[in-house]
Design a protein around this motif. Structure first.
Motif, PDB file in Angstrom:
ATOM      1  N   VAL A 288       0.844  -1.205   0.000  1.00  0.00           N
ATOM      2  CA  VAL A 288       0.000   0.000   0.000  1.00  0.00           C
ATOM      3  C   VAL A 288       0.873   1.246   0.000  1.00  0.00           C
ATOM      4  O   VAL A 288       0.624   2.193  -0.763  1.00  0.00           O
ATOM      5  CB  VAL A 288      -0.980   0.000   1.196  1.00  0.00           C
ATOM      6  CG1 VAL A 288      -1.634   1.369   1.370  1.00  0.00           C
ATOM      7  CG2 VAL A 288      -2.036  -1.076   1.020  1.00  0.00           C
ATOM      8  N   LEU A 289       1.899   1.262   0.813  1.00  0.00           N
ATOM      9  CA  LEU A 289       2.784   2.428   0.871  1.00  0.00           C
ATOM     10  C   LEU A 289       3.524   2.632  -0.455  1.00  0.00           C
ATOM     11  O   LEU A 289       3.628   3.767  -0.948  1.00  0.00           O
ATOM     12  CB  LEU A 289       3.768   2.299   2.027  1.00  0.00           C
ATOM     13  CG  LEU A 289       3.145   2.338   3.422  1.00  0.00           C
ATOM     14  CD1 LEU A 289       4.177   1.984   4.481  1.00  0.00           C
ATOM     15  CD2 LEU A 289       2.527   3.704   3.707  1.00  0.00           C
ATOM     16  N   LEU A 290       4.023   1.551  -1.041  1.00  0.00           N
ATOM     17  CA  LEU A 290       4.756   1.674  -2.300  1.00  0.00           C
ATOM     18  C   LEU A 290       3.828   2.029  -3.455  1.00  0.00           C
ATOM     19  O   LEU A 290       4.200   2.807  -4.345  1.00  0.00           O
ATOM     20  CB  LEU A 290       5.533   0.386  -2.579  1.00  0.00           C
ATOM     21  CG  LEU A 290       6.658   0.092  -1.578  1.00  0.00           C
ATOM     22  CD1 LEU A 290       7.286  -1.268  -1.858  1.00  0.00           C
ATOM     23  CD2 LEU A 290       7.708   1.188  -1.584  1.00  0.00           C
ATOM     24  N   GLN A 291       2.618   1.497  -3.461  1.00  0.00           N
ATOM     25  CA  GLN A 291       1.644   1.863  -4.498  1.00  0.00           C
ATOM     26  C   GLN A 291       1.219   3.318  -4.350  1.00  0.00           C
ATOM     27  O   GLN A 291       0.944   4.005  -5.339  1.00  0.00           O
ATOM     28  CB  GLN A 291       0.439   0.930  -4.445  1.00  0.00           C
ATOM     29  CG  GLN A 291       0.762  -0.467  -4.920  1.00  0.00           C
ATOM     30  CD  GLN A 291      -0.355  -1.465  -4.644  1.00  0.00           C
ATOM     31  OE1 GLN A 291      -1.413  -1.115  -4.147  1.00  0.00           O
ATOM     32  NE2 GLN A 291      -0.102  -2.722  -4.969  1.00  0.00           N
ATOM     33  N   SER A 292       1.181   3.806  -3.113  1.00  0.00           N
ATOM     34  CA  SER A 292       0.872   5.202  -2.869  1.00  0.00           C
ATOM     35  C   SER A 292       1.957   6.100  -3.465  1.00  0.00           C
ATOM     36  O   SER A 292       1.654   7.156  -4.043  1.00  0.00           O
ATOM     37  CB  SER A 292       0.733   5.454  -1.360  1.00  0.00           C
ATOM     38  OG  SER A 292       0.460   6.803  -1.110  1.00  0.00           O
ATOM     39  N   LEU A 293       3.199   5.693  -3.353  1.00  0.00           N
ATOM     40  CA  LEU A 293       4.294   6.433  -3.983  1.00  0.00           C
ATOM     41  C   LEU A 293       4.076   6.507  -5.488  1.00  0.00           C
ATOM     42  O   LEU A 293       4.189   7.577  -6.096  1.00  0.00           O
ATOM     43  CB  LEU A 293       5.643   5.787  -3.678  1.00  0.00           C
ATOM     44  CG  LEU A 293       6.830   6.346  -4.481  1.00  0.00           C
ATOM     45  CD1 LEU A 293       7.117   7.793  -4.096  1.00  0.00           C
ATOM     46  CD2 LEU A 293       8.051   5.473  -4.301  1.00  0.00           C
ATOM     47  N   VAL A 294       3.763   5.371  -6.101  1.00  0.00           N
ATOM     48  CA  VAL A 294       3.549   5.332  -7.549  1.00  0.00           C
ATOM     49  C   VAL A 294       2.380   6.248  -7.934  1.00  0.00           C
ATOM     50  O   VAL A 294       2.459   6.988  -8.925  1.00  0.00           O
ATOM     51  CB  VAL A 294       3.318   3.883  -8.042  1.00  0.00           C
ATOM     52  CG1 VAL A 294       2.898   3.862  -9.503  1.00  0.00           C
ATOM     53  CG2 VAL A 294       4.572   3.052  -7.834  1.00  0.00           C
ATOM     54  N   LEU A 295       1.311   6.218  -7.159  1.00  0.00           N
ATOM     55  CA  LEU A 295       0.163   7.079  -7.418  1.00  0.00           C
ATOM     56  C   LEU A 295       0.575   8.556  -7.368  1.00  0.00           C
ATOM     57  O   LEU A 295       0.241   9.345  -8.260  1.00  0.00           O
ATOM     58  CB  LEU A 295      -0.941   6.806  -6.400  1.00  0.00           C
ATOM     59  CG  LEU A 295      -2.192   7.675  -6.498  1.00  0.00           C
ATOM     60  CD1 LEU A 295      -2.941   7.387  -7.791  1.00  0.00           C
ATOM     61  CD2 LEU A 295      -3.090   7.420  -5.292  1.00  0.00           C
ATOM     62  N   GLY A 296       1.318   8.929  -6.339  1.00  0.00           N
ATOM     63  CA  GLY A 296       1.770  10.316  -6.205  1.00  0.00           C
ATOM     64  C   GLY A 296       2.700  10.737  -7.320  1.00  0.00           C
ATOM     65  O   GLY A 296       2.537  11.820  -7.902  1.00  0.00           O
ATOM     66  N   LEU A 297       3.680   9.891  -7.634  1.00  0.00           N
ATOM     67  CA  LEU A 297       4.609  10.224  -8.715  1.00  0.00           C
ATOM     68  C   LEU A 297       3.878  10.323 -10.047  1.00  0.00           C
ATOM     69  O   LEU A 297       4.171  11.202 -10.864  1.00  0.00           O
ATOM     70  CB  LEU A 297       5.727   9.176  -8.806  1.00  0.00           C
ATOM     71  CG  LEU A 297       6.747   9.161  -7.671  1.00  0.00           C
ATOM     72  CD1 LEU A 297       7.704   7.989  -7.837  1.00  0.00           C
ATOM     73  CD2 LEU A 297       7.509  10.476  -7.593  1.00  0.00           C
ATOM     74  N   SER A 298       2.917   9.431 -10.271  1.00  0.00           N
ATOM     75  CA  SER A 298       2.143   9.473 -11.520  1.00  0.00           C
ATOM     76  C   SER A 298       1.364  10.774 -11.633  1.00  0.00           C
ATOM     77  O   SER A 298       1.259  11.355 -12.719  1.00  0.00           O
ATOM     78  CB  SER A 298       1.190   8.276 -11.598  1.00  0.00           C
ATOM     79  OG  SER A 298       1.918   7.068 -11.629  1.00  0.00           O
ATOM     80  N   GLY A 299       0.816  11.231 -10.517  1.00  0.00           N
ATOM     81  CA  GLY A 299       0.104  12.505 -10.514  1.00  0.00           C
ATOM     82  C   GLY A 299       1.010  13.672 -10.848  1.00  0.00           C
ATOM     83  O   GLY A 299       0.640  14.570 -11.610  1.00  0.00           O
ATOM     84  N   VAL A 300       2.204  13.661 -10.309  1.00  0.00           N
ATOM     85  CA  VAL A 300       3.177  14.721 -10.621  1.00  0.00           C
ATOM     86  C   VAL A 300       3.568  14.649 -12.096  1.00  0.00           C
ATOM     87  O   VAL A 300       3.640  15.671 -12.780  1.00  0.00           O
ATOM     88  CB  VAL A 300       4.428  14.617  -9.717  1.00  0.00           C
ATOM     89  CG1 VAL A 300       5.520  15.578 -10.170  1.00  0.00           C
ATOM     90  CG2 VAL A 300       4.064  14.868  -8.261  1.00  0.00           C
ATOM     91  N   ALA A 301       3.787  13.441 -12.601  1.00  0.00           N
ATOM     92  CA  ALA A 301       4.226  13.271 -13.993  1.00  0.00           C
ATOM     93  C   ALA A 301       3.155  13.672 -15.001  1.00  0.00           C
ATOM     94  O   ALA A 301       3.484  14.128 -16.102  1.00  0.00           O
ATOM     95  CB  ALA A 301       4.646  11.824 -14.232  1.00  0.00           C
ATOM     96  N   GLU A 302       1.885  13.545 -14.627  1.00  0.00           N
ATOM     97  CA  GLU A 302       0.792  13.873 -15.561  1.00  0.00           C
ATOM     98  C   GLU A 302       0.908  15.277 -16.126  1.00  0.00           C
ATOM     99  O   GLU A 302       0.739  15.495 -17.304  1.00  0.00           O
ATOM    100  CB  GLU A 302      -0.565  13.712 -14.871  1.00  0.00           C
ATOM    101  CG  GLU A 302      -1.089  12.322 -14.906  1.00  0.00           C
ATOM    102  CD  GLU A 302      -2.461  12.212 -14.269  1.00  0.00           C
ATOM    103  OE1 GLU A 302      -3.233  13.199 -14.286  1.00  0.00           O
ATOM    104  OE2 GLU A 302      -2.751  11.128 -13.743  1.00  0.00           O
ATOM    105  N   GLY A 303       1.166  16.230 -15.295  1.00  0.00           N
ATOM    106  CA  GLY A 303       1.257  17.600 -15.770  1.00  0.00           C
ATOM    107  C   GLY A 303       2.669  18.082 -15.991  1.00  0.00           C
ATOM    108  O   GLY A 303       2.877  19.246 -16.338  1.00  0.00           O
TER     109      GLY A 303
END
Length: 110
Positions: free
Chosen positions: A83-98
């Motif tokens: 869960v913690l590592l997937q949360s990192l991926v979610l956050g990084l993906s959000g930053v990368a989107e824009g």
């Protein structure tokens, strides 16, 4: 540009580590909000894994490459760790989107 690599266990997509390297280059040092966002996500993930799981992990840094390297050696709490590592991926993906010019993310099976 910052490049993030998410390491996944072959066949299971279980995250077993990650690395980030490079400066985002969005703005001058001290004003780079993309770099700051990436740093907060990575450091918070590492601190959360250490604080909230009984996982054995290795963390190393390379100041010259602006790199952080995180590897899971073993975990007594694999669900919480994921869960913690997937949360990192979610956050990084959000930053990368824009900010695709400043952060790239790849996934690598190991």
């Amino acid at each position: 540009m910052t490049h993030a690599v998410i390491f996944e266990k072959s066949g299971s997509h279980e995250i077993v580590g990650f690395q980030t390297e490079g400066h985002a280059g969005y703005a001058d040092a001290g004003s780079d909000i993309v770099c700051a966002a990436i740093s907060v996500l990575v450091i918070n993930t590492i601190n959360s894994v250490e604080q909230f799981t009984d996982s054995d992990c290795t963390v190393t840094q390379d100041e010259e490459k602006a790199g952080i390297y995180f590897r899971v050696n073993s975990s007594k709490n694999p669900k919480e760790l994921q869960v913690l590592l997937q949360s990192l991926v979610l956050g990084l993906s959000g930053v990368a989107e824009g900010n695709a010019d400043y952060l790239s993310i790849t996934f690598k099976e190991v």
